[in-house]
Design a protein around this motif. Structure first.
Motif, mmCIF file in Angstrom:
data_model
loop_
_atom_site.group_PDB
_atom_site.id
_atom_site.type_symbol
_atom_site.label_atom_id
_atom_site.label_comp_id
_atom_site.label_asym_id
_atom_site.label_seq_id
_atom_site.Cartn_x
_atom_site.Cartn_y
_atom_site.Cartn_z
ATOM 1 N N ASP A 55 -6.347 0.607 0.749
ATOM 2 C CA ASP A 55 -6.138 -0.539 -0.132
ATOM 3 C C ASP A 55 -7.055 -0.434 -1.351
ATOM 4 O O ASP A 55 -8.256 -0.184 -1.220
ATOM 5 C CB ASP A 55 -6.419 -1.839 0.632
ATOM 6 C CG ASP A 55 -5.894 -3.065 -0.090
ATOM 7 O OD1 ASP A 55 -6.366 -3.347 -1.213
ATOM 8 O OD2 ASP A 55 -5.023 -3.746 0.472
ATOM 9 N N ARG A 100 -5.691 -5.817 3.996
ATOM 10 C CA ARG A 100 -6.731 -4.802 3.809
ATOM 11 C C ARG A 100 -7.088 -4.125 5.127
ATOM 12 O O ARG A 100 -7.283 -2.903 5.181
ATOM 13 C CB ARG A 100 -7.966 -5.439 3.169
ATOM 14 C CG ARG A 100 -7.734 -5.902 1.747
ATOM 15 C CD ARG A 100 -8.918 -6.682 1.190
ATOM 16 N NE ARG A 100 -10.098 -5.834 1.037
ATOM 17 C CZ ARG A 100 -11.257 -6.256 0.523
ATOM 18 N NH1 ARG A 100 -11.361 -7.529 0.104
ATOM 19 N NH2 ARG A 100 -12.285 -5.440 0.415
ATOM 20 N N ALA A 132 0.813 -1.220 0.000
ATOM 21 C CA ALA A 132 0.000 0.000 0.000
ATOM 22 C C ALA A 132 0.845 1.267 0.000
ATOM 23 O O ALA A 132 0.305 2.370 -0.141
ATOM 24 C CB ALA A 132 -0.926 0.017 1.210
#
Length: 466
Positions: free
Chosen positions: A288, A423, A36
């Motif tokens: 994300d 996530r 990320a």
């Protein structure tokens, strides 16, 4: 007050980046999964993410299929004192842990079930802690409620601006005037009436509003997204947000249909179909990419124009300079003279940023049809901000095992569970638990914590007071 103390106050007030903000941004960036930490990532470079309340008013007076609430949510009394106390405690922790400025949602069940005075008090508390509050609603309240919230007993505005996110979709049941909508188009008059209340409030009392439109997507209404985008984009909302249904909440409200078949790409394809054009989102990322997709831009004479073109190297270079040099600068909640001084202090060290900004503005104008067209559109009021968003929440069955392993400090070996952990680590939406000092992702709150929390609230705030 001495001249030195005045100068010290001025110097601190005009610092481009608050020292606490600098610290929490660095911590946020370090906590992101490696995947990320990209050039387009906003978390940790400009913002820590959004925030939301929980357990402050769980009850809702509409029924939906599906429903994200736990089965006990509607058995909890709406209590103004409880709401005020909990909002105060949660905002205090958020400000302490995440810095002096963030966007926060006043969310629970239905916000308009709060007495207007309690609603206003909650918003004032959130602002006191440096939060920009947004009230989450189904939009089924009248003009009298809005004015009781926005105006004090003397008819004077309590706030310069209100932010509301209104959820309208054909999966909802019990709305006044249309208890069982047959399709999305039948809701358009109700969507328009909601916007008109705020337009009238601004015209008569000067209270501005930022309005977002939310919509849950299942196979039952997926093919109506194009029509919703085409119709609702012109109504006066500044954001259209779509949420493919995640299997969370009251099992009794999940009846029929394969809700797992709707993905983020499915919704985005319909969004672009409704606008009749590609909708570029790749230049900026919030958390994300499997969870959030956001396209920030302008509507110019009914056409959407991106603020940043992901296919333009010059736009991407401008983005990188802005995030590197202006990341963390509070643009939204700073008085214009103070903001101007903050910008000048940045430009003092990075003077070429001014030239880069002028070049970006020139490209934006050209994307909008050129100087003459953009100017005439502006004069007619045909240029308005518009952001399109898809939030792809996760099923409770996926979140629960991933979170329990994270709480134990373990990284999953099973690929799907590890992906869920990634996530959650990059989640852009946090909720505060003052009793433990913990901040949790929204998917964890709704999937893991809400059921137990609402069981306890049912005992603390029973519907019937003896």
């Amino acid at each position: 007050m001495t001249l030195l103390s005045l100068w010290t106050r001025f110097e601190r007030a005009t610092r481009p980046l608050h020292p606490v903000t600098a610290r929490v941004l660095a911590e946020r960036w370090a906590a992101l999964p490696p995947g990320a930490r990209t050039d387009e990532q906003v978390l940790g470079r400009h913002a820590v993410g959004c925030e939301g309340t929980h357990g402050v008013f769980p009850k809702c007076n509409l029924t939906c299929s599906p429903c994200y609430h736990s089965k006990d949510a509607n058995k909890v009394r709406v209590d103004g004192d409880h709401t005020r106390t909990q909002v105060e405690a949660q905002m205090e922790l958020l400000a302490r842990a995440r810095g002096p400025r963030a966007h926060a949602q006043l969310i629970g069940g239905e916000v308009s079930l709060l007495d207007p005075e309690d609603h206003a008090a909650a918003l004032a508390t959130m602002r006191r802690y440096g939060r920009e509050p947004m009230s989450m609603t189904h939009g089924d309240f009248d003009d009298d409620y809005l004015r009781a919230l926005a105006l004090d007993e003397h008819g004077a505005p309590r706030f310069r601006r209100l932010s509301f996110a209104a959820h309208f979709d054909s999966l909802m049941r019990g709305r006044s005037g249309i208890p069982r909508p047959r399709n999305e188009a039948e809701l358009n008059p109700f969507r328009a009436t909601f916007v008109t209340m705020f337009t009238d409030l601004r015209r008569e009392h000067g209270v501005r509003a930022y309005l977002a439109h939310n919509m849950t997507i299942t196979p039952a209404n997926l093919d109506q997204v194009e029509e919703v985008v085409a119709d609702v984009s012109a109504m006066g909302f500044s954001m259209l947000s779509f949420q493919p249904a995640a299997h969370v909440g009251d099992e009794r409200r999940w009846k029929g249909g394969d809700y797992a078949t709707v993905g983020i790409d499915d919704v985005w394809e319909r969004l672009e179909g409704g606008l009749g054009q590609p909708v570029a989102w790749q230049a900026l990322q919030f958390g994300d990419a499997r969870c959030n997709r956001s396209a920030i831009g302008l509507r110019v004479d009914g056409r959407w124009v991106p603020l940043l073109d992901p296919d333009s190297p010059a736009d991407l270079a401008a983005r990188d300079r802005a995030l590197d040099h202006f990341g963390g600068v509070n643009f939204g909640g700073t008085p214009p003279p103070v903001l101007a001084m903050k910008i000048l202090r940045v430009l003092r060290h990075h003077p070429r940023d001014a030239t880069v900004a002028i070049g970006w503005a020139r490209r934006l104008v050209m994307r909008s049809g050129g100087v003459r067209h953009a100017w005439s559109s502006w004069r007619r009021g045909e240029i308005t901000p518009m952001t399109y968003v898809v939030h792809n929440f996760m099923d409770a069955a996926d979140v629960d095992p991933a979170w329990r392993l994270m709480q134990a400090g373990q990284v999953a070996t099973e690929p799907d569970v590890r992906a869920t952990q990634e996530r959650l680590s990059a989640c852009s939406y946090a909720m505060a638990h003052p009793e433990t000092g913990e901040l949790v992702p929204a998917c964890v709150q709704h999937s893991v914590l809400d059921p137990h929390e609402n069981e306890e609230l049912r005992q603390l705030l029973p519907l019937t007071v003896l």
